[in-house]
Scaffold this active site. Structure first.
Site, PDB file in Angstrom:
ATOM      1  N   GLY A   1       0.817  -1.211   0.000  1.00 53.83           N
ATOM      2  CA  GLY A   1       0.000   0.000   0.000  1.00 53.83           C
ATOM      3  C   GLY A   1       0.848   1.256   0.000  1.00 53.83           C
TER       4      GLY A   1
ATOM      5  N   LEU B   1      -1.896   7.028   2.357  1.00 55.97           N
ATOM      6  CA  LEU B   1      -1.231   7.805   3.402  1.00 55.97           C
ATOM      7  C   LEU B   1      -0.586   6.894   4.439  1.00 55.97           C
ATOM      8  CD1 LEU B   1      -3.645  10.797   3.719  1.00 55.97           C
ATOM      9  CD2 LEU B   1      -1.281  10.798   2.916  1.00 55.97           C
ATOM     10  N   ALA B   2      -1.247   5.784   4.767  1.00 54.35           N
ATOM     11  CA  ALA B   2      -0.671   4.874   5.763  1.00 54.35           C
ATOM     12  C   ALA B   2       0.572   4.191   5.204  1.00 54.35           C
ATOM     13  CB  ALA B   2      -1.712   3.846   6.193  1.00 54.35           C
TER      14      ALA B   2
ATOM     15  N   HIS C   1     -21.760   8.124   4.704  1.00 55.73           N
ATOM     16  CA  HIS C   1     -21.474   9.564   4.734  1.00 55.73           C
ATOM     17  C   HIS C   1     -22.712  10.341   4.299  1.00 55.73           C
ATOM     18  CE1 HIS C   1     -19.555  13.370   4.256  1.00 55.73           C
ATOM     19  NE2 HIS C   1     -18.373  12.893   4.589  1.00 55.73           N
TER      20      HIS C   1
ATOM     21  N   SER D   1     -17.575  16.993   0.228  1.00 54.90           N
ATOM     22  CA  SER D   1     -16.890  16.975   1.521  1.00 54.90           C
ATOM     23  C   SER D   1     -17.769  17.447   2.675  1.00 54.90           C
ATOM     24  CB  SER D   1     -15.666  17.872   1.440  1.00 54.90           C
ATOM     25  OG  SER D   1     -15.195  18.137   2.733  1.00 54.90           O
TER      26      SER D   1
ATOM     27  N   ARG E   1     -21.499  11.913  11.486  1.00 49.71           N
ATOM     28  CA  ARG E   1     -22.018  11.403  10.212  1.00 49.71           C
ATOM     29  C   ARG E   1     -23.150  10.394  10.376  1.00 49.71           C
ATOM     30  NH1 ARG E   1     -16.178  10.804   7.179  1.00 49.71           N
ATOM     31  NH2 ARG E   1     -15.875  13.048   7.050  1.00 49.71           N
TER      32      ARG E   1
ATOM     33  N   HIS F   1     -19.025   4.961   2.745  1.00 49.62           N
ATOM     34  CA  HIS F   1     -17.860   5.825   2.616  1.00 49.62           C
ATOM     35  C   HIS F   1     -16.597   5.265   3.262  1.00 49.62           C
ATOM     36  CE1 HIS F   1     -15.622   9.535   2.388  1.00 49.62           C
ATOM     37  NE2 HIS F   1     -15.507   9.607   3.687  1.00 49.62           N
TER      38      HIS F   1
ATOM     39  N   ARG G   1     -16.595   6.899  12.573  1.00 52.73           N
ATOM     40  CA  ARG G   1     -15.411   7.749  12.494  1.00 52.73           C
ATOM     41  C   ARG G   1     -15.832   9.204  12.347  1.00 52.73           C
ATOM     42  NH1 ARG G   1     -12.472  10.145   8.258  1.00 52.73           N
ATOM     43  NH2 ARG G   1     -13.770   9.145   6.688  1.00 52.73           N
TER      44      ARG G   1
ATOM     45  N   LEU H   1      -7.400  10.435   7.953  1.00 48.58           N
ATOM     46  CA  LEU H   1      -6.079  10.884   7.498  1.00 48.58           C
ATOM     47  C   LEU H   1      -5.150  10.953   8.702  1.00 48.58           C
ATOM     48  CD1 LEU H   1      -7.069  13.711   4.966  1.00 48.58           C
ATOM     49  CD2 LEU H   1      -6.792  11.279   4.563  1.00 48.58           C
TER      50      LEU H   1
HETATM   51  C1  LIG Z   1     -14.000  10.672  -1.300  1.00 48.88           C
HETATM   52  C2  LIG Z   1     -13.341  10.522   0.025  1.00 48.88           C
HETATM   53  C3  LIG Z   1     -12.982  11.630   0.768  1.00 48.88           C
HETATM   54  C4  LIG Z   1     -12.372  11.498   2.003  1.00 48.88           C
HETATM   55  N1  LIG Z   1     -12.030  12.610   2.710  1.00 48.88           N
HETATM   56  C5  LIG Z   1     -11.429  12.480   3.907  1.00 48.88           C
HETATM   57  C6  LIG Z   1     -11.045  13.625   4.652  1.00 48.88           C
HETATM   58  O1  LIG Z   1     -11.258  14.752   4.239  1.00 48.88           O
HETATM   59  N2  LIG Z   1     -10.438  13.427   5.846  1.00 48.88           N
HETATM   60  C7  LIG Z   1     -10.184  12.198   6.353  1.00 48.88           C
HETATM   61  O2  LIG Z   1      -9.607  12.082   7.423  1.00 48.88           O
HETATM   62  N3  LIG Z   1     -10.512  11.092   5.639  1.00 48.88           N
HETATM   63  C8  LIG Z   1     -11.129  11.197   4.448  1.00 48.88           C
HETATM   64  N4  LIG Z   1     -11.478  10.070   3.743  1.00 48.88           N
HETATM   65  C9  LIG Z   1     -11.038   8.766   4.221  1.00 48.88           C
HETATM   66  C10 LIG Z   1      -9.566   8.567   3.866  1.00 48.88           C
HETATM   67  O3  LIG Z   1      -9.304   9.118   2.611  1.00 48.88           O
HETATM   68  C11 LIG Z   1      -9.139   7.113   3.839  1.00 48.88           C
HETATM   69  O4  LIG Z   1      -9.608   6.448   4.963  1.00 48.88           O
HETATM   70  C12 LIG Z   1      -7.628   7.012   3.835  1.00 48.88           C
HETATM   71  O5  LIG Z   1      -7.087   7.799   2.818  1.00 48.88           O
HETATM   72  C13 LIG Z   1      -7.170   5.566   3.683  1.00 48.88           C
HETATM   73  O6  LIG Z   1      -5.777   5.561   3.575  1.00 48.88           O
HETATM   74  P1  LIG Z   1      -4.979   4.182   3.546  1.00 48.88           P
HETATM   75  O7  LIG Z   1      -3.549   4.530   3.369  1.00 48.88           O
HETATM   76  O8  LIG Z   1      -5.345   3.373   4.726  1.00 48.88           O
HETATM   77  O9  LIG Z   1      -5.532   3.402   2.284  1.00 48.88           O
HETATM   78  P2  LIG Z   1      -5.649   3.832   0.692  1.00 48.88           P
HETATM   79  O10 LIG Z   1      -5.384   5.257   0.457  1.00 48.88           O
HETATM   80  O11 LIG Z   1      -6.940   3.251   0.281  1.00 48.88           O
HETATM   81  O12 LIG Z   1      -4.467   3.043   0.051  1.00 48.88           O
HETATM   82  C14 LIG Z   1      -4.504   1.658  -0.138  1.00 48.88           C
HETATM   83  C15 LIG Z   1      -3.234   1.243  -0.842  1.00 48.88           C
HETATM   84  O13 LIG Z   1      -3.140  -0.173  -0.810  1.00 48.88           O
HETATM   85  C16 LIG Z   1      -2.856  -0.666  -2.107  1.00 48.88           C
HETATM   86  N5  LIG Z   1      -3.403  -2.005  -2.171  1.00 48.88           N
HETATM   87  C17 LIG Z   1      -4.630  -2.440  -1.810  1.00 48.88           C
HETATM   88  N6  LIG Z   1      -4.715  -3.766  -1.958  1.00 48.88           N
HETATM   89  C18 LIG Z   1      -3.518  -4.173  -2.426  1.00 48.88           C
HETATM   90  C19 LIG Z   1      -2.995  -5.437  -2.803  1.00 48.88           C
HETATM   91  N7  LIG Z   1      -3.703  -6.555  -2.667  1.00 48.88           N
HETATM   92  N8  LIG Z   1      -1.722  -5.481  -3.292  1.00 48.88           N
HETATM   93  C20 LIG Z   1      -0.972  -4.358  -3.420  1.00 48.88           C
HETATM   94  N9  LIG Z   1      -1.433  -3.144  -3.064  1.00 48.88           N
HETATM   95  C21 LIG Z   1      -2.676  -3.067  -2.580  1.00 48.88           C
HETATM   96  C22 LIG Z   1      -3.477   0.343  -3.045  1.00 48.88           C
HETATM   97  O14 LIG Z   1      -2.856   0.262  -4.294  1.00 48.88           O
HETATM   98  C23 LIG Z   1      -3.160   1.648  -2.309  1.00 48.88           C
HETATM   99  O15 LIG Z   1      -1.847   2.040  -2.618  1.00 48.88           O
HETATM  100  C24 LIG Z   1     -12.112  10.209   2.512  1.00 48.88           C
HETATM  101  C25 LIG Z   1     -12.483   9.087   1.780  1.00 48.88           C
HETATM  102  C26 LIG Z   1     -13.123   9.240   0.565  1.00 48.88           C
HETATM  103  C27 LIG Z   1     -13.577   8.020  -0.153  1.00 48.88           C
END
Ligand SMILES: Cc1cc2nc3c(=O)[nH]c(=O)nc-3n(C[C@H](O)[C@H](O)[C@H](O)COP(=O)(O)OP(=O)(O)OC[C@H]3O[C@@H](n4cnc5c(N)ncnc54)[C@H](O)[C@@H]3O)c2cc1C
Length: 700
Positions: A89, A92-93, A320, A338, A391, A462, A496, A502
């Site tokens: 992944g 952000l994480a 959401h 948003s 929410r 969401h 949440r 984020l």
């Molecule tokens: C439209 C929208 C707006 C949002 N706005 C906000 C906000 O304003 N504030 C807030 O706090 N949160 C917000 N959120 C929530 C937030 O964006 C997400 O919870 C957060 O970004 C998730 O980050 P993550 O790193 O955990 O996962 P993701 O960003 O989903 O990243 C997942 C990663 O894992 C990889 N991956 C997945 N499966 C596999 C696999 N099997 N093999 C290899 N790679 C894989 C993908 O390629 C990707 O790189 C929003 C969500 C949405 C949908």
């Protein structure tokens, strides 16, 4: 006069009837006792995760993390160079974890599905990120952010984790500012804040409506630096299809690598590491229509689950309240507007049913309804928080109005989000500066100018608060397997608060995992790099290949999407915003039928050893079906309403969620027991040591 025999006969009949009634009552009582005994046995034999097993440090809440860091084991710089870590992944994480671990000296192999780490779903995040900086001097503090998050999650999160999250929130802002993330600033140059639901202070940092994008660019630049230095080896367009487990000298299985498919060539490849970190995002796309990116999926979570990692609280899914309503049957995506819009936008429906009917028929527009005929139902029901209620509360309130017939679009499934008052108060330019890109996006999709006519919104799936169970160190119940970001069961409890995902993803990646993973790796410094020719790797690859071959051989009549869409409808109808025991049982039956249909009638064109989008989607759908079932099973067992899980049987007379703290104050973890077998429930009790649990109240 009746004959003696007749009297005897009648008496006999009466006696038999009475005896039958007594017997019936007795057998009912026996059944009840039996059921109660079975429940008691089940209760007594349900395994429990203790605070020690969850590795929650002892001591006062505000000192737990400091004490942990003071006493954890570290890996010295020379040994870090000898250890490899796989990070799945680049959201952000994942990106923040990969960059941080590499900067510390570990060798990192980083994987993502997209063609660039920058395209992870995190880029879509719009509204902002929370931190307890108290720049507004409006009374914020680490404790208050902690408290709002615990309360917002309906008291279903771990105290120690949430406090740590609030504690590191301020460091995230400093880190991102240092990276050059262009957070919005006030006229004087200081960082600006806005308010999000569930809080009475302004603590949300933002970059217009593109906060996720800017934060991800920050993490990506840190990651790129490590790629350039050779400390991160980046694998884009690779999808992990399984985790490789190898037993240690004590016979304990440990995560030692992954099997991944090169999505461009179709080749299956093997990768070794001393530890595996998964930051694969949430599983909201189980519902087909959601605000998540199209590639977001739950397969990595299911791979962990099948290897013994517990799946925690799968039923906690966030709906959401501010999404653009569904407009047709051929839609594959829902768009979020948003939550930040709720700062200045006011939510309403008509007071009169006849006005709603005319709106639904397209005879009038929202702007035609005079002020006195508008029902600002959130302000009316929740005067203290108004449009900024959390929410789950806002979503249910919208559903309630629409169910009563007050919906404002042709489907009757929409409410208004109105900026006319804000435009009058602040001027159109200020509103455009704050929300311009969101207004533009709305106009492009709906073909209506939101400056002139109120926007229409409706709740949509969401975010998933459920996910893989992790201990305080972010390690799953499988040794050497860590889970971060939305993919883990996270710190948000049953709901949440906006702008907290984020914060959690970056807290995990920049500030928590880099410490906690060392506690595990310090014991691994003597473990040499292993060959991917080991039988465990060969076996894992064989399973992956067999699954692909099985799918390719079906050659049925249904496209992957058509089956996914059907699953999504079942999820929305039976495991959606309002759930009942009856509906969930029905939903489980339907999901089982979908599974059968998928494995006998799906059609995947093309070949497996090439680029094949349909195969990718089919592999993900196979897991969405399993997750959907797990969500329903979890929702059925949780006989209460809390946060994003609303059981219609458990509500107050005013329609608010009714928790059952005496019975369900625990994390519901599910253990995989084998294909087509019911999962086993394991509980992690949530004993609130530092916070008084209250009924959530956003009214006063
Ligand atoms: C439209 C929208 C707006 C949002 N706005 C906000 C906000 O304003 N504030 C807030 O706090 N949160 C917000 N959120 C929530 C937030 O964006 C997400 O919870 C957060 O970004 C998730 O980050 P993550 O790193 O955990 O996962 P993701 O960003 O989903 O990243 C997942 C990663 O894992 C990889 N991956 C997945 N499966 C596999 C696999 N099997 N093999 C290899 N790679 C894989 C993908 O390629 C990707 O790189 C929003 C969500 C949405 C949908």
């Amino acid at each position: 006069m009746a004959k003696k025999e007749d009297i005897v006969e009648t008496a006999k009949k009466v006696a038999v009837k009475a005896a039958e009634a007594v017997l019936e009552k007795a057998s009912e009582a026996v059944a009840e006792v039996k059921e109660a005994m079975q429940e008691a046995v089940k209760e007594a034999t349900t395994p429990v995760i203790t605070p020690e097993m969850a590795k929650i440090p002892a001591g006062p809440l505000e000192l737990k993390w400091t004490n942990y860091k003071n006493h954890q084991k570290l890996v010295n710089p020379a040994n870090k160079r000898r250890l490899d870590i796989i990070v799945v992944g680049t959201g952000l994480a994942g990106a923040s974890a990969a960059a941080s671990l590499a900067e510390m000296g570990f060798n990192v192999l980083n994987f993502c599905i997209q063609d660039s780490p920058r395209r992870a779903h995190s880029i879509a995040a719009q509204g902002g990120i929370n931190a307890a900086k108290n720049y507004q001097n409006d009374g914020d503090s680490v404790y208050r952010l902690y408290y709002d998050t615990i309360k917002g999650g309906d008291y279903r999160a771990r105290e120690a984790n949430v406090y740590r999250l609030a504690e590191v929130s301020n460091s995230i802002i400093d880190q991102c500012v240092a990276q050059g993330v262009p957070f919005a600033r006030e006229y004087g140059g200081l960082l600006d804040n806005r308010s999000f639901g569930g809080a009475q202070v302004s603590r949300t940092f933002y970059a217009k409506g593109q906060t996720g994008q800017q934060l991800l660019l920050g993490a990506y630049s840190a990651l790129s630096r490590q790629i350039g230095k050779g400390k991160v080896k980046m694998y884009t367009r690779y999808e992990m299809l399984d985790i490789v487990m190898i037993k240690d000298e004590n016979g304990e299985p440990r995560a030692r690598g992954i099997i991944a498919r090169n999505l461009v060539t179709g080749r299956i490849e093997r990768f070794f590491a001393h530890a595996v970190v998964v930051g694969s995002g949430g599983y909201g796309n189980t519902f087909f229509l959601s605000t998540n990116a199209m590639a977001s999926n739950g397969s990595a979570a299911m791979q962990m689950y099948r290897h013994g990692a517990y799946f925690a609280n799968p039923c906690y899914a966030q709906i959401h309240p501010t999404c653009i309503p569904k407009h047709g049957d051929f839609q594959s995506k829902l768009t979020l507007m948003s939550e930040s819009l709720r700062n200045d936008g006011r939510i309403w429906v008509p007071k009169k049913l006849e006005d709603a009917k005319r709106l639904q028929a397209g005879e009038i527009k929202g702007r035609d309804i005079p002020e006195e005929d508008r029902d600002y139902y959130l302000e009316r029901r929740y005067p203290a928080f108004g449009n900024l209620v959390p929410r789950d509360v806002a979503s249910r309130a919208a559903k309630e109005r629409c169910d009563k017939g007050y919906g404002v679009n042709n489907t009757g499934l929409a409410v208004f989000l109105d900026f006319s008052e804000a435009i009058q108060r602040l001027g159109k330019d200020v509103v455009a500066q704050k929300y311009g890109n969101l207004f533009q996006m709305y106009e492009k999709i709906v073909d209506e100018n939101p400056y002139e006519n109120p926007m229409m919104i409706f709740p949509a799936i969401h975010y998933t608060m459920g996910g893989i169970w992790v201990d305080y160190e972010l390690q799953t119940s499988v040794k050497g397997l860590f889970c971060i970001g939305e993919a883990n069961f996270s710190d948000h409890g049953a709901n949440r608060l906006g702008a907290s995902a984020l914060m959690q993803g970056l807290a995990d990646g920049y500030f928590v995992l880099p410490y906690t993973i060392q506690n595990y790796l310090s014991d691994q410094i003597g473990v040499p790099r292993m060959s991917t020719d080991l039988p465990e790797f060969a076996e894992a690859e064989k399973h992956v290949q067999e699954k692909i071959d099985k799918l390719m051989a079906i050659q049925g009549n249904r496209s992957v999407d058509s089956i996914h869409k059907e699953l999504g409808l079942i999820m929305w109808d039976f495991v959606g915003m309002g759930r009942t025991a009856e509906g969930l049982k029905e939903g489980i039956k339907k999901i089982d039928a979908i599974k059968k249909e998928f494995w006998t009638n799906v059609y995947i064109p093309g070949e497996a050893n090439h680029l094949n989008n349909e195969l990718e989607k089919a592999l993900r759908l196979a897991d969405f079906i399993e997750i959907g079932r797990l969500m329903a099973v979890d929702a059925l067992h949780r006989e209460e309403s809390c946060g994003g899980h609303f059981r219609e049987e458990y509500q107050t007379p005013e329609g608010e969620a009714l928790r059952q703290d005496d019975k369900f104050s625990y994390v519901g973890c599910w253990k995989y027991m084998g294909e087509d077998k019911e999962p086993q429930l394991i509980k992690e009790p949530l004993d609130y040591e530092f916070t008084e649990r209250k009924t959530r109240n956003y009214k006063n």
